[in-house]
Design a protein around this motif. Structure first.
Motif, PDB file in Angstrom:
ATOM      1  N   PHE A 188      -5.212  -7.738   3.999  1.00  0.00           N
ATOM      2  CA  PHE A 188      -3.896  -7.346   3.498  1.00  0.00           C
ATOM      3  C   PHE A 188      -3.999  -6.151   2.555  1.00  0.00           C
ATOM      4  O   PHE A 188      -3.333  -5.127   2.753  1.00  0.00           O
ATOM      5  CB  PHE A 188      -3.232  -8.524   2.783  1.00  0.00           C
ATOM      6  N   TRP A 189      -4.833  -6.263   1.534  1.00  0.00           N
ATOM      7  CA  TRP A 189      -4.879  -5.200   0.523  1.00  0.00           C
ATOM      8  C   TRP A 189      -5.583  -3.952   1.026  1.00  0.00           C
ATOM      9  O   TRP A 189      -5.130  -2.827   0.739  1.00  0.00           O
ATOM     10  CB  TRP A 189      -5.530  -5.727  -0.754  1.00  0.00           C
ATOM     11  N   LEU A 190      -6.653  -4.110   1.762  1.00  0.00           N
ATOM     12  CA  LEU A 190      -7.312  -2.917   2.307  1.00  0.00           C
ATOM     13  C   LEU A 190      -6.470  -2.293   3.413  1.00  0.00           C
ATOM     14  O   LEU A 190      -6.481  -1.071   3.606  1.00  0.00           O
ATOM     15  CB  LEU A 190      -8.708  -3.269   2.831  1.00  0.00           C
ATOM     16  N   GLY A 191      -5.737  -3.130   4.155  1.00  0.00           N
ATOM     17  CA  GLY A 191      -4.814  -2.586   5.147  1.00  0.00           C
ATOM     18  C   GLY A 191      -3.703  -1.791   4.488  1.00  0.00           C
ATOM     19  O   GLY A 191      -3.295  -0.729   4.989  1.00  0.00           O
ATOM     20  N   LEU A 192      -3.218  -2.264   3.369  1.00  0.00           N
ATOM     21  CA  LEU A 192      -2.188  -1.540   2.622  1.00  0.00           C
ATOM     22  C   LEU A 192      -2.749  -0.227   2.078  1.00  0.00           C
ATOM     23  O   LEU A 192      -2.093   0.821   2.153  1.00  0.00           O
ATOM     24  CB  LEU A 192      -1.673  -2.416   1.479  1.00  0.00           C
ATOM     25  N   ALA A 193      -3.975  -0.285   1.547  1.00  0.00           N
ATOM     26  CA  ALA A 193      -4.612   0.939   1.056  1.00  0.00           C
ATOM     27  C   ALA A 193      -4.873   1.912   2.202  1.00  0.00           C
ATOM     28  O   ALA A 193      -4.715   3.128   2.051  1.00  0.00           O
ATOM     29  CB  ALA A 193      -5.920   0.595   0.345  1.00  0.00           C
ATOM     30  N   GLY A 194      -5.272   1.369   3.352  1.00  0.00           N
ATOM     31  CA  GLY A 194      -5.488   2.217   4.511  1.00  0.00           C
ATOM     32  C   GLY A 194      -4.216   2.903   4.964  1.00  0.00           C
ATOM     33  O   GLY A 194      -4.236   4.058   5.405  1.00  0.00           O
ATOM     34  N   ALA A 195      -3.084   2.217   4.851  1.00  0.00           N
ATOM     35  CA  ALA A 195      -1.804   2.822   5.205  1.00  0.00           C
ATOM     36  C   ALA A 195      -1.481   3.988   4.278  1.00  0.00           C
ATOM     37  O   ALA A 195      -0.959   5.024   4.710  1.00  0.00           O
ATOM     38  CB  ALA A 195      -0.696   1.772   5.143  1.00  0.00           C
ATOM     39  N   LEU A 196      -1.808   3.841   2.992  1.00  0.00           N
ATOM     40  CA  LEU A 196      -1.599   4.933   2.039  1.00  0.00           C
ATOM     41  C   LEU A 196      -2.451   6.136   2.415  1.00  0.00           C
ATOM     42  O   LEU A 196      -1.971   7.285   2.409  1.00  0.00           O
ATOM     43  CB  LEU A 196      -1.927   4.445   0.627  1.00  0.00           C
ATOM     44  N   VAL A 197      -3.713   5.903   2.750  1.00  0.00           N
ATOM     45  CA  VAL A 197      -4.609   6.994   3.142  1.00  0.00           C
ATOM     46  C   VAL A 197      -4.112   7.670   4.415  1.00  0.00           C
ATOM     47  O   VAL A 197      -4.118   8.901   4.529  1.00  0.00           O
ATOM     48  CB  VAL A 197      -6.050   6.467   3.329  1.00  0.00           C
ATOM     49  N   THR A 198      -3.658   6.859   5.362  1.00  0.00           N
ATOM     50  CA  THR A 198      -3.131   7.412   6.616  1.00  0.00           C
ATOM     51  C   THR A 198      -1.954   8.335   6.359  1.00  0.00           C
ATOM     52  O   THR A 198      -1.883   9.449   6.901  1.00  0.00           O
ATOM     53  CB  THR A 198      -2.697   6.283   7.561  1.00  0.00           C
ATOM     54  N   THR A 199      -1.037   7.889   5.528  1.00  0.00           N
ATOM     55  CA  THR A 199       0.129   8.710   5.206  1.00  0.00           C
ATOM     56  C   THR A 199      -0.287  10.008   4.524  1.00  0.00           C
ATOM     57  O   THR A 199       0.260  11.076   4.817  1.00  0.00           O
ATOM     58  CB  THR A 199       1.091   7.931   4.294  1.00  0.00           C
ATOM     59  N   PHE A 200      -1.273   9.922   3.647  1.00  0.00           N
ATOM     60  CA  PHE A 200      -1.698  11.119   2.912  1.00  0.00           C
ATOM     61  C   PHE A 200      -2.284  12.161   3.856  1.00  0.00           C
ATOM     62  O   PHE A 200      -1.893  13.340   3.804  1.00  0.00           O
ATOM     63  CB  PHE A 200      -2.721  10.739   1.835  1.00  0.00           C
ATOM     64  N   TYR A 201      -3.222  11.758   4.739  1.00  0.00           N
ATOM     65  CA  TYR A 201      -3.843  12.807   5.569  1.00  0.00           C
ATOM     66  C   TYR A 201      -2.892  13.327   6.635  1.00  0.00           C
ATOM     67  O   TYR A 201      -3.010  14.482   7.059  1.00  0.00           O
ATOM     68  CB  TYR A 201      -5.189  12.360   6.156  1.00  0.00           C
ATOM     69  N   MET A 202      -1.920  12.523   7.069  1.00  0.00           N
ATOM     70  CA  MET A 202      -0.947  13.056   8.013  1.00  0.00           C
ATOM     71  C   MET A 202       0.041  13.984   7.307  1.00  0.00           C
ATOM     72  O   MET A 202       0.453  15.010   7.872  1.00  0.00           O
ATOM     73  CB  MET A 202      -0.214  11.924   8.721  1.00  0.00           C
ATOM     74  N   ALA A 203       0.428  13.641   6.077  1.00  0.00           N
ATOM     75  CA  ALA A 203       1.292  14.543   5.303  1.00  0.00           C
ATOM     76  C   ALA A 203       0.551  15.845   5.019  1.00  0.00           C
ATOM     77  O   ALA A 203       1.136  16.941   5.107  1.00  0.00           O
ATOM     78  CB  ALA A 203       1.723  13.870   4.002  1.00  0.00           C
ATOM     79  N   ARG A 204      -0.705  15.749   4.684  1.00  0.00           N
ATOM     80  CA  ARG A 204      -1.530  16.954   4.475  1.00  0.00           C
ATOM     81  C   ARG A 204      -1.536  17.822   5.722  1.00  0.00           C
ATOM     82  O   ARG A 204      -1.372  19.051   5.648  1.00  0.00           O
ATOM     83  CB  ARG A 204      -2.956  16.531   4.109  1.00  0.00           C
ATOM     84  N   SER A 205      -1.701  17.199   6.874  1.00  0.00           N
ATOM     85  CA  SER A 205      -1.727  17.952   8.129  1.00  0.00           C
ATOM     86  C   SER A 205      -0.380  18.630   8.389  1.00  0.00           C
ATOM     87  O   SER A 205      -0.330  19.800   8.788  1.00  0.00           O
ATOM     88  CB  SER A 205      -2.080  17.022   9.291  1.00  0.00           C
ATOM     89  N   ILE A 206       0.713  17.896   8.169  1.00  0.00           N
ATOM     90  CA  ILE A 206       2.044  18.466   8.388  1.00  0.00           C
ATOM     91  C   ILE A 206       2.251  19.691   7.500  1.00  0.00           C
ATOM     92  O   ILE A 206       2.726  20.751   7.958  1.00  0.00           O
ATOM     93  CB  ILE A 206       3.138  17.411   8.103  1.00  0.00           C
ATOM     94  N   PHE A 207       1.927  19.569   6.222  1.00  0.00           N
ATOM     95  CA  PHE A 207       2.137  20.685   5.295  1.00  0.00           C
ATOM     96  C   PHE A 207       1.246  21.877   5.642  1.00  0.00           C
ATOM     97  O   PHE A 207       1.682  23.029   5.564  1.00  0.00           O
ATOM     98  CB  PHE A 207       1.888  20.227   3.856  1.00  0.00           C
ATOM     99  N   LEU A 208      -0.009  21.624   6.003  1.00  0.00           N
ATOM    100  CA  LEU A 208      -0.924  22.729   6.309  1.00  0.00           C
ATOM    101  C   LEU A 208      -0.561  23.426   7.615  1.00  0.00           C
ATOM    102  O   LEU A 208      -0.741  24.641   7.747  1.00  0.00           O
ATOM    103  CB  LEU A 208      -2.361  22.200   6.393  1.00  0.00           C
TER     104      LEU A 208
END
Length: 785
Positions: free
Chosen positions: A429-449
Motif C-alpha cells: 500500500f505505502w510503497l505503491g502510493l509512493a510509486g504513484a507519486l514517482v510515476t506522476t513526477f517523471y511523466m510531468a517532467r517529460s511533459i514539461f520538457l
C-alpha cells in the motif's frame, strides 16, 4: 448462454488469422501493392471483431465455466501432447487487449515504417508476434503455453534486433534473449514439478484446469505447490521484467517504436503476469508463494520508477515506467488482488501503447529520442500533445482515467490484505502510493520538457495542420505524408542519427500523418472508458454491480477459490461474521492450526492477528474468497492518491515549468544520481558477475579443457588405438595369424613334394623299402634287448 458458447467455440480463429497473415506476407508480401501490410491489417481487423464478439458474450454471461477443447493430440511415450483452446473471461479479456493494440500498431506502422528496406518482413513478424502471444493466451495446458511463451521470446529477439547492422541493437536483442532464456529454465522446471505432482491423480498431467482443481482440492503437497509455483514465477520475473531480471527490457528500445509499443503494452511483458493469473488458484495455496510474488513486485514498482527520473531518452522513460507498472501488477497478485492485478494489466495496455506510439510520433518528427532535443512541441504537434497528455494522466492515475481506477483497486487490495494482519499488504500500500507519486513526477517532467518551453532542436515554425488538412492535401495530391522524408527513413528510426539537431537542419517538426494520429486518438479515447468497468462509478454510467470487470473475467473456478491459510471465514459469514467474537474465534482457529497468518507467524503480522480476509461485499460480509465483489469507493485511498498526484505535479512544475534547465536538479543529487544513472549497478553486476567470469574465466577454462584436456584425451586415445592397430596388423595378423596359416600351407607343400616320390609305382623300390624297414626294426628290437 448458448450464443456465448457458440462465440467461444471460434476463439481459435483469432489465433489462426495472424498466423495465416504472417505466412501470406512472408510468401507474397513484396508482390502486393502495400507490401503485405494490407494483409496484416485485414487479418487483425477480423480477429479484433471476433475478439469483441467473444468478449461481449463472455462478459454478458459471466462468470462462466471455461470452454476447453482439444483439436490435436499426439502420444509421446507415456504422455499425451495436446493442442487446443481454453476460453474463459481472462482469455476473452486478453484477446480483446492483444488484438486491439496489435491492430492499431499495424495501422500506425504503415506510416511510421514507410520506406524501410525490410517493410514486408516487419509486418510478417508483427503478425507472427501477435500469433505467438495468442497461442499462450488460449493454451489449455502448460505445454502449449510453453510453445507460445518461447515463440514470443524468439519474435521479440528478431524485432528488437530489426536494425541488425548496428552492433548495439544486436547486443540488445541478444541480452533480451539470454536473460529471458535463463528465466525460462525456471518455467520449465516449475511445469515439470507441477506435472509430476498431478501425475498421481490424472494422466493429463499438463492440463491447466485439472492442475487447478487438484490444487484447490488440496491434493497437491505443499512442497509441490511451493517449488512448482516459485520456479514458474522465476520465468515470469524474466518475461515480465521484474527486478533484477528487468535489465533486458530498457535495452529492448533498440527496436522500432511500434515494436516497443507491442512488447510493452500487450504482448511479451504481460505474458508473465498473465500466466501467474492463469494459475492463480494454484499460487494462492501457499502464503510463502504469495509473499515472494508481493516482495518482488513491490521492489520492482518502487525502485524502477526512480530510474525513469534521470532518463533523457523518452523511450527509456517509458521503458522503466513499464517495469514499474508490471511491478504493480505482480504486487497486486501477491496481496490477493487478483482482479486488481489483471484489471491494471488491461488498462495499462491501452495507455502505455498510446505513450509509446506518441513517443514514436515525436521521434518521427524530429528524428531524435532525446527530450533535450525537443521542447515547445505542443505548438508544432497539437494532436500528439493532447493524446500524449491523456496517456500520461492515465499512467499517473489522474481521476476518472483508466489508470486511476486500476491503481486505486490495487491499493484497496493491499489495504484489505493489511487489515488481516499481513505485513505485505501494508508494504504494498505505502510503497505503491509512493510509486504513484514517482510515476506522476517523471511523466510531468517529460511533459514539461517535451511540450513546454522553447524548442531546442532545429528552428521551426508552428504547424497549423490538422487531420482534416492532411486528408485534404492527400486527396488533392499535393502531399503524401508517408513519402515526406522517405529518403530519411532509416534516420527516422535510428536513435544515433542526428542526436542534437534532429534532421540536420533540413526540416522543421511537423504533425504526423493520419495513420499515426488515428492510432493515437483511438487509444486516447479508450484510456477513459476501459477503466470505468472496474471502478466504483460503473453503476453510475449504466453498468451494474453484478456485471463489472470482476465478473467479466471470473469463472466458477476462480469464484470458488479461497485462501487456505485464512480458514474459517465462510463459517463466520454464515453466522453473521461481525464483531470481536468472530475475529477472536478465527484467530483461535488459526493459532490452533499453526497456520501462516496466525499469531505465531510474527514475521507476517502487521497488527492484531486474524485469519479472515476483510473483503467486504455490498452487504458487509466477510469472506476469504479471492474475488472481493463489486468495487467500492474508498475515500482515504482517493485522498492519499490525489495528494500524491498534486504534490508530484507541483514539484515537477516548480523545476521544469519553464521547460529545459541547463542544470537539471535530478541529475545533480550527488551519490543518488550516480546510483540511478548507473541503474543500481545491476548491469555492472551482471556484466562483472556473470559476463566477465564466463567470458574471461569460465570460457577460457572451458576452451582449455576442451582443446587441451578433452582433445588431448581424444588424441591420446586415438594415437594409442592407432599404435595398437599397427601392432595388431603387422605382428598378430601378418606374422602370427597369416604366418601360421602360410607356414602350414608351405609345410604341407614341402612334405607333399618330398613324399610324392614314395608313390612312384616302382615295385622293386617298394620291396627295397620294405626290406630296409624290416632290417631297421630287427636292429631296434635287438638293441632293446
Amino acid at each position: 448462454m448458448e450464443a456465448g458458447l457458440q462465440a467461444l467455440d471460434y476463439a481459435w480463429l483469432v489465433v489462426l488469422l495472424p498466423f495465416v497473415a504472417a505466412v501470406v506476407i512472408a510468401a507474397f508480401g513484396r508482390l502486393m501493392p502495400l507490401k503485405g501490410s494490407e494483409v496484416g491489417i485485414a487479418a487483425m481487423a477480423i480477429a479484433w471483431v471476433t475478439s469483441l464478439v467473444i468478449g461481449f458474450q463472455t462478459f454478458a454471461n459471466g462468470p462462466v465455466d471455461a470452454l476447453e477443447q482439444t483439436f490435436w493430440t499426439a502420444p509421446v511415450g507415456g504422455l499425451t501432447i495436446e493442442f487446443g483452446q481454453y476460453v474463459d473471461g481472462l482469455t476473452a479479456m486478453m484477446l480483446v487487449l492483444v488484438t486491439t493494440v496489435s491492430l492499431l500498431v499495424q495501422l500506425y506502422s504503415r506510416e511510421y515504417m514507410h520506406g524501410e528496406d525490410r517493410f514486408t518482413y516487419f509486418f510478417a513478424m508483427l503478425s507472427l508476434f501477435t500469433f505467438s502471444m495468442l497461442v499462450l493466451v488460449i493454451a489449455p495446458n502448460t505445454l502449449q503455453a510453453i510453445v507460445g511463451w518461447e515463440l514470443v521470446g524468439v519474435c521479440s529477439y528478431l524485432l528488437i534486433g530489426y536494425y541488425w547492422r548496428e552492433k548495439s541493437n544486436v547486443d540488445a536483442a541478444n541480452k533480451a534473449f539470454l536473460v529471458t532464456k535463463f528465466a525460462d529454465i525456471g518455467l520449465l522446471v516449475g511445469v515439470i514439478v507441477l506435472s509430476v505432482g498431478v501425475s498421481a491423480h490424472t494422466d493429463n498431467v499438463f492440463s491447466i484446469s485439472e492442475t487447478i482443481e487438484l490444487a484447490m482440492a488440496g491434493e497437491l503437497s505443499s512442497l509441490t505447490v511451493i517449488m512448482g509455483c516459485l520456479f514458474i514465477f522465476l520465468g515470469a520475473v524474466g518475461k515480465s521484467g521484474q527486478m533484477p531480471l528487468h535489465v533486458w527490457l530498457p535495452d529492448a528500445m533498440a527496436g522500432p517504436t511500434p515494436v516497443s509499443a507491442l512488447i510493452h503494452a500487450a504482448t511479451m511483458v504481460t505474458a508473465g503476469v498473465f500466466f501467474v493469473a492463469r494459475l492463480y488458484p494454484v499460487f494462492i495455496q501457499e502464503l510463502v508463494v504469495m509473499n515472494v510474488i508481493a516482495i518482488v513486485g513491490v521492489i520492482t514498482l518502487f525502485f524502477a520508477g526512480f530510474l525513469a527520473i534521470v532518463q533523457d531518452d523518452i523511450k527509456k522513460v517509458l521503458a522503466y515506467s513499464t517495469v514499474s507498472q508490471l511491478g504493480y501488477m505482480m504486487a497486486a497478485l501477491g496481496v490477493g488482488g487478483y482482479t486488481a492485478g489483471i484489471f491494471h494489466l488491461f488498462t495499462h495496455g491501452f495507455f502505455k501503447a498510446l505513450l509509446f506510439l506518441g513517443s514514436g510520433s515525436l521521434i518521427h518528427a524530429i528524428h531524435s529520442n532525446n527530450m533535450s532535443d525537443m521542447g515547445g512541441m505542443r505548438r508544432y504537434m497539437p494532436w500528439t500533445f493532447v493524446t500524449f497528455l491523456i496517456g500520461s494522466l492515465a499512467l499517473a492515475g489522474f481521476p476518472l482515467t483508466a489508470g486511476f481506477f486500476s491503481k486505486d483497486e490495487i491499493l484497496v487490495s493491499a489495504q484489505i490484505w493489511a487489515d488481516n494482519g499481513l505485513a505485505m499488504g501494508t508494504w504494498v500500500f505505502w510503497l505503491g502510493l509512493a510509486g504513484a507519486l514517482v510515476t506522476t513526477f517523471y511523466m510531468a517532467r517529460s511533459i514539461f520538457l517535451i511540450f513546454f518551453g522553447e524548442h531546442r532542436g532545429v528552428p521551426a515554425r508552428p504547424s497549423a495542420r490538422t487531420v482534416a488538412d492532411i486528408e485534404a492535401e492527400e486527396a488533392s495530391g499535393v502531399l503524401d505524408p508517408q513519402a515526406e522524408g522517405e529518403d530519411l527513413a532509416q534516420a527516422a528510426h535510428d536513435p544515433d542519427t542526428s542526436p542534437t539537431t534532429g534532421l540536420g537542419g533540413h526540416h522543421a517538426p511537423h504533425e504526423s500523418g493520419w495513420q499515426i494520429l488515428t492510432a493515437l486518438v483511438v487509444l486516447a479515447v479508450l484510456s477513459f472508458p476501459v477503466g470505468l468497468a472496474g471502478g466504483f462509478l460503473w453503476d453510475e454510467v449504466g453498468g451494474s454491480t453484478e456485471r463489472n470487470f470482476e465478473t467479466w473475467t471470473a469463472t466458477h473456478a476462480i469464484e470458488e477459490a479461497t485462501y487456505p491459510f485464512l480458514p474459517g471465514a465462510d463459517e463466520h459469514s454464515e453466522e453473521g461474521g461481525e464483531g470481536e467474537h468472530a475475529e477472536e474465534e478465527g484467530a483461535d482457529e488459526g493459532e490452533a492450526a499453526g497456520l501462516p497468518g496466525g499469531p505465531d507467524d510474527v514475521a507476517l503480522a502487521a497488527g492484531p492477528a486474524t485469519t479472515v480476509l476483510a473483503a467486504e461485499s455490498a452487504e458487509g460480509e466477510i469472506s476469504n474468497h479471492v474475488l472481493h465483489g463489486a468495487p467500492e469507493f474508498h475515500l482515504d485511498v482517493f485522498v492519499l492518491a490525489l495528494i500524491a498526484f498534486l504534490a508530484a505535479v507541483a514539484g515537477a512544475w516548480a523545476i521544469y515549468g519553464r521547460g529545459h534547465r541547463e542544470r537539471d536538479p535530478v541529475l545533480h543529487m550527488g551519490g543518488l544520481t550516480t546510483v540511478l544513472v548507473n541503474k543500481y549497478y545491476l548491469d555492472d553486476i551482471g556484466y562483472r558477475g556473470v559476463v566477465v567470469p564466463i567470458r574471461d574465466h569460465l570460457a577460457p577454462a572451458t576452451s582449455w579443457s576442451s582443446n587441451v584436456v578433452l582433445d588431448g584425451i581424444v588424441k591420446g586415445v586415438g594415437g594409442g588405438v592407432k599404435r595398437l592397430a599397427n601392432v595388431t596388423y603387422h605382428t598378430v595378423d601378418q606374422k602370427i595369424i597369416d604366418g601360421g596359416v602360410n607356414g602350414a600351407a608351405f609345410s604341407a607343400a614341402w612334405w607333399s613334394n618330398k613324399l610324392k616320390h614314395l608313390q612312384s609305382g616302382d615295385v622293386q623300390r617298394y620291396a627295397g623299402a620294405m626290406l630296409a624297414g624290416v632290417i631297421v626294426l630287427v636292429v631296434v628290437f635287438a638293441a632293446a634287448r
